[in-house]
Design a protein around this motif. Sequence first.
Motif, PDB file in Angstrom:
ATOM      1  N   PRO A   1       0.021  10.602 -14.559  1.00  0.00           N
ATOM      2  CA  PRO A   1      -1.648  11.585 -14.892  1.00  0.00           C
ATOM      3  C   PRO A   1      -1.978  12.309 -14.219  1.00  0.00           C
ATOM      4  O   PRO A   1      -3.164  12.294 -14.241  1.00  0.00           O
ATOM      5  CB  PRO A   1      -2.086   9.647 -13.953  1.00  0.00           C
ATOM      6  N   ASP A   2      -1.710  12.443 -12.840  1.00  0.00           N
ATOM      7  CA  ASP A   2      -2.242  13.897 -11.831  1.00  0.00           C
ATOM      8  C   ASP A   2      -0.797  15.124 -12.166  1.00  0.00           C
ATOM      9  O   ASP A   2      -1.562  15.942 -11.642  1.00  0.00           O
ATOM     10  CB  ASP A   2      -1.592  13.491 -10.921  1.00  0.00           C
ATOM     11  N   GLU A   3      -0.233  15.671 -13.443  1.00  0.00           N
ATOM     12  CA  GLU A   3       0.437  17.279 -13.631  1.00  0.00           C
ATOM     13  C   GLU A   3       0.665  17.245 -12.213  1.00  0.00           C
ATOM     14  O   GLU A   3       0.407  18.373 -11.501  1.00  0.00           O
ATOM     15  CB  GLU A   3      -0.904  17.481 -14.267  1.00  0.00           C
ATOM     16  N   LEU A   4       1.731  16.313 -11.678  1.00  0.00           N
ATOM     17  CA  LEU A   4       2.163  16.123 -10.257  1.00  0.00           C
ATOM     18  C   LEU A   4       3.183  18.140 -10.905  1.00  0.00           C
ATOM     19  O   LEU A   4       3.972  17.040 -11.607  1.00  0.00           O
ATOM     20  CB  LEU A   4       2.214  15.694  -9.188  1.00  0.00           C
ATOM     21  N   ARG A   5       3.441  18.306  -9.611  1.00  0.00           N
ATOM     22  CA  ARG A   5       5.273  19.185  -9.758  1.00  0.00           C
ATOM     23  C   ARG A   5       6.007  19.051  -9.046  1.00  0.00           C
ATOM     24  O   ARG A   5       5.692  18.896  -7.418  1.00  0.00           O
ATOM     25  CB  ARG A   5       4.968  20.226 -10.637  1.00  0.00           C
TER      26      ARG A   5
ATOM     27  N   GLU B   1       0.908  -1.150  -0.248  1.00  0.00           N
ATOM     28  CA  GLU B   1       0.304  -0.099   0.243  1.00  0.00           C
ATOM     29  C   GLU B   1       0.706   1.061   0.174  1.00  0.00           C
ATOM     30  O   GLU B   1       0.045   2.035  -0.595  1.00  0.00           O
ATOM     31  CB  GLU B   1      -0.749  -0.464   1.627  1.00  0.00           C
ATOM     32  N   HIS B   2       1.919   1.015   0.874  1.00  0.00           N
ATOM     33  CA  HIS B   2       2.585   2.284   0.886  1.00  0.00           C
ATOM     34  C   HIS B   2       3.698   2.511  -0.594  1.00  0.00           C
ATOM     35  O   HIS B   2       3.826   4.105  -0.462  1.00  0.00           O
ATOM     36  CB  HIS B   2       3.632   2.310   1.991  1.00  0.00           C
ATOM     37  N   LEU B   3       3.502   2.088  -1.426  1.00  0.00           N
ATOM     38  CA  LEU B   3       4.908   2.302  -2.575  1.00  0.00           C
ATOM     39  C   LEU B   3       3.683   2.518  -3.864  1.00  0.00           C
ATOM     40  O   LEU B   3       3.727   2.340  -4.746  1.00  0.00           O
ATOM     41  CB  LEU B   3       5.013   0.530  -2.948  1.00  0.00           C
ATOM     42  N   ILE B   4       1.541   2.252  -3.481  1.00  0.00           N
ATOM     43  CA  ILE B   4       1.331   2.728  -4.431  1.00  0.00           C
ATOM     44  C   ILE B   4       1.621   3.924  -5.206  1.00  0.00           C
ATOM     45  O   ILE B   4       1.565   4.255  -7.004  1.00  0.00           O
ATOM     46  CB  ILE B   4      -0.655   2.456  -4.316  1.00  0.00           C
ATOM     47  N   PRO B   5       1.642   5.148  -4.251  1.00  0.00           N
ATOM     48  CA  PRO B   5       2.489   6.979  -4.444  1.00  0.00           C
ATOM     49  C   PRO B   5       3.201   6.912  -6.054  1.00  0.00           C
ATOM     50  O   PRO B   5       3.483   7.132  -6.967  1.00  0.00           O
ATOM     51  CB  PRO B   5       2.188   7.478  -3.877  1.00  0.00           C
ATOM     52  N   ALA B   6       4.618   6.363  -5.674  1.00  0.00           N
ATOM     53  CA  ALA B   6       6.042   5.767  -5.990  1.00  0.00           C
ATOM     54  C   ALA B   6       5.230   5.741  -7.106  1.00  0.00           C
ATOM     55  O   ALA B   6       5.595   5.559  -8.266  1.00  0.00           O
ATOM     56  CB  ALA B   6       6.590   4.699  -5.491  1.00  0.00           C
ATOM     57  N   ILE B   7       4.702   4.465  -7.701  1.00  0.00           N
ATOM     58  CA  ILE B   7       4.041   3.022  -8.919  1.00  0.00           C
ATOM     59  C   ILE B   7       3.371   4.603  -9.426  1.00  0.00           C
ATOM     60  O   ILE B   7       3.638   4.821 -10.595  1.00  0.00           O
ATOM     61  CB  ILE B   7       3.125   2.171  -8.522  1.00  0.00           C
ATOM     62  N   ARG B   8       1.970   5.423  -8.959  1.00  0.00           N
ATOM     63  CA  ARG B   8       1.313   5.609  -9.786  1.00  0.00           C
ATOM     64  C   ARG B   8       1.960   7.202 -10.163  1.00  0.00           C
ATOM     65  O   ARG B   8       2.015   7.280 -11.283  1.00  0.00           O
ATOM     66  CB  ARG B   8       0.618   6.472  -9.038  1.00  0.00           C
ATOM     67  N   HIS B   9       3.402   7.586  -9.899  1.00  0.00           N
ATOM     68  CA  HIS B   9       3.622   8.534  -9.873  1.00  0.00           C
ATOM     69  C   HIS B   9       4.937   8.756 -11.151  1.00  0.00           C
ATOM     70  O   HIS B   9       5.649   9.901 -10.725  1.00  0.00           O
ATOM     71  CB  HIS B   9       3.757   9.890  -9.122  1.00  0.00           C
ATOM     72  N   HIS B  10       5.595   7.783 -11.224  1.00  0.00           N
ATOM     73  CA  HIS B  10       6.550   7.541 -11.357  1.00  0.00           C
ATOM     74  C   HIS B  10       6.495   7.800 -13.251  1.00  0.00           C
ATOM     75  O   HIS B  10       8.135   8.396 -13.968  1.00  0.00           O
ATOM     76  CB  HIS B  10       7.280   6.678 -12.206  1.00  0.00           C
ATOM     77  N   HIS B  11       5.910   9.314 -13.924  1.00  0.00           N
ATOM     78  CA  HIS B  11       5.723   9.369 -15.275  1.00  0.00           C
ATOM     79  C   HIS B  11       4.960  11.053 -15.258  1.00  0.00           C
ATOM     80  O   HIS B  11       5.033  11.787 -16.165  1.00  0.00           O
ATOM     81  CB  HIS B  11       5.172   8.771 -16.087  1.00  0.00           C
ATOM     82  N   GLU B  12       5.450  11.483 -14.054  1.00  0.00           N
ATOM     83  CA  GLU B  12       5.196  12.793 -14.187  1.00  0.00           C
ATOM     84  C   GLU B  12       6.375  13.989 -14.008  1.00  0.00           C
ATOM     85  O   GLU B  12       7.647  13.124 -13.789  1.00  0.00           O
ATOM     86  CB  GLU B  12       4.490  12.858 -12.495  1.00  0.00           C
TER      87      GLU B  12
ATOM     88  N   ILE C   1       5.827  15.182  -5.953  1.00  0.00           N
ATOM     89  CA  ILE C   1       5.655  13.977  -6.694  1.00  0.00           C
ATOM     90  C   ILE C   1       6.732  13.243  -5.909  1.00  0.00           C
ATOM     91  O   ILE C   1       7.484  13.367  -5.203  1.00  0.00           O
ATOM     92  CB  ILE C   1       6.459  13.693  -8.113  1.00  0.00           C
ATOM     93  N   PRO C   2       5.964  11.568  -5.542  1.00  0.00           N
ATOM     94  CA  PRO C   2       6.468  11.516  -4.012  1.00  0.00           C
ATOM     95  C   PRO C   2       8.400  11.417  -4.750  1.00  0.00           C
ATOM     96  O   PRO C   2       8.892  10.179  -6.125  1.00  0.00           O
ATOM     97  CB  PRO C   2       6.412   9.837  -4.525  1.00  0.00           C
ATOM     98  N   LEU C   3       8.830  11.253  -3.825  1.00  0.00           N
ATOM     99  CA  LEU C   3      10.303  11.226  -3.568  1.00  0.00           C
ATOM    100  C   LEU C   3      10.810   9.336  -4.728  1.00  0.00           C
ATOM    101  O   LEU C   3      11.887  10.056  -5.745  1.00  0.00           O
ATOM    102  CB  LEU C   3      11.383  11.326  -2.491  1.00  0.00           C
ATOM    103  N   ILE C   4      10.652   8.664  -3.928  1.00  0.00           N
ATOM    104  CA  ILE C   4      10.818   7.451  -5.128  1.00  0.00           C
ATOM    105  C   ILE C   4      10.382   7.872  -6.411  1.00  0.00           C
ATOM    106  O   ILE C   4      10.897   6.875  -7.276  1.00  0.00           O
ATOM    107  CB  ILE C   4      10.100   6.515  -3.967  1.00  0.00           C
ATOM    108  N   SER C   5       9.474   7.937  -6.759  1.00  0.00           N
ATOM    109  CA  SER C   5       8.923   8.211  -8.001  1.00  0.00           C
ATOM    110  C   SER C   5       9.424   9.103  -9.045  1.00  0.00           C
ATOM    111  O   SER C   5      10.319   8.788  -9.973  1.00  0.00           O
ATOM    112  CB  SER C   5       7.667   9.130  -7.970  1.00  0.00           C
ATOM    113  N   ARG C   6      10.814  10.181  -8.027  1.00  0.00           N
ATOM    114  CA  ARG C   6      11.546  11.085  -8.950  1.00  0.00           C
ATOM    115  C   ARG C   6      12.521  10.844  -9.239  1.00  0.00           C
ATOM    116  O   ARG C   6      13.770  10.619 -10.003  1.00  0.00           O
ATOM    117  CB  ARG C   6      11.939  12.549  -7.509  1.00  0.00           C
ATOM    118  N   ILE C   7      13.084   9.836  -7.917  1.00  0.00           N
ATOM    119  CA  ILE C   7      14.410   8.658  -8.819  1.00  0.00           C
ATOM    120  C   ILE C   7      14.160   7.619  -9.397  1.00  0.00           C
ATOM    121  O   ILE C   7      14.760   7.494 -10.395  1.00  0.00           O
ATOM    122  CB  ILE C   7      14.404   7.819  -7.238  1.00  0.00           C
ATOM    123  N   ILE C   8      13.509   6.828  -9.548  1.00  0.00           N
ATOM    124  CA  ILE C   8      12.651   6.137 -10.326  1.00  0.00           C
ATOM    125  C   ILE C   8      12.558   7.089 -12.220  1.00  0.00           C
ATOM    126  O   ILE C   8      13.252   6.157 -12.641  1.00  0.00           O
ATOM    127  CB  ILE C   8      11.272   5.161 -10.135  1.00  0.00           C
TER     128      ILE C   8
END
Length: 294
Positions: A226-230, A207-218, A234-241
């Motif tokens: 998909p959410d135009e975060l800036r 559950e705690h990793l869902i935001p990282a998966i969802r936002h890796h293309h922000e 954007i979750p840190l793990i997403s930005r690393i990925i």
Amino acid sequence: MIRSDFLETIEEYESQLKKYSLDLRYKIVLNIGGHLLEWPLAGNRLKDLSFTGRIHLCWDNKEAGIYYWIGNLSPHQQTINELLVDNLITKIRLLEKNYHNLNCGMGVLNSAVKAIEAKDRYTRGHSDRVAALSLKIAETLDEAGLLDPECSARDIEIAAKLHDIGKIGISELILTKTGPLTMQEIQHIRQHPAMGAAILTPLAIFEHLIPAIRHHHERFDGNGYPDELRGPEIPLISRIISVADTFDALTSNRPYRKAMAPQTALAEVRRVSGIQLDPDIAGAFLSIPLTFSS
């Protein structure tokens, strides 16, 4: 992840010892799933003490470890400590169970990732490479004091390996198309981060990793999906990925183009730093000495 969770459990136990003024010294030696867990850490002087008591930690008809202790406790204090230790053992047992469930879940999901990559020979090994690069970036960020302590190496590795899990819902014809994608096809493939989040939603342990998966293309500038975060939204793990994913994609052959040379790809990462990619994370990546095969 299991080591950090174990240490959090120990911290909670020690706070209870202080709460009830229990003056004792102790050590715990555990073996969970091949991971040797000790407290105090190996090399601490407590290992040379002659402990007066021990409790064998057993579950599933197997010995998982030993709790040793020494201290002058009254009968009442001893009873309190026995209750605290029982609670500690219960929580450690839960950690072991969660770790087992995590490994089982990862086995199933890794199989799904391999199935996705098997559909497209151009992306075979992509998730493993992104995971390896993500861990190197995280290590560099940690050395610079820029890594959130909540971002464990285990979480980063799992999220990176599963970042494209949503592509299991994308048509193979689109994934392997050699020509330009239509706008409709682009919109379809852009659904894969949200699909990945949906796949993980029923699995509480992820559950705690869902935001990282969802936002890796922000994108850092807010023009991603998909959410135009800036920026820091954007979750840190997403930005690393995102940095690792970008570099590996650029240096891999794809149906619609040949791989860039590594130095050209590094220049591209530098160019989009602060636009597509987090500049601190891109900078950390660019500082890593990478070895390229000729």
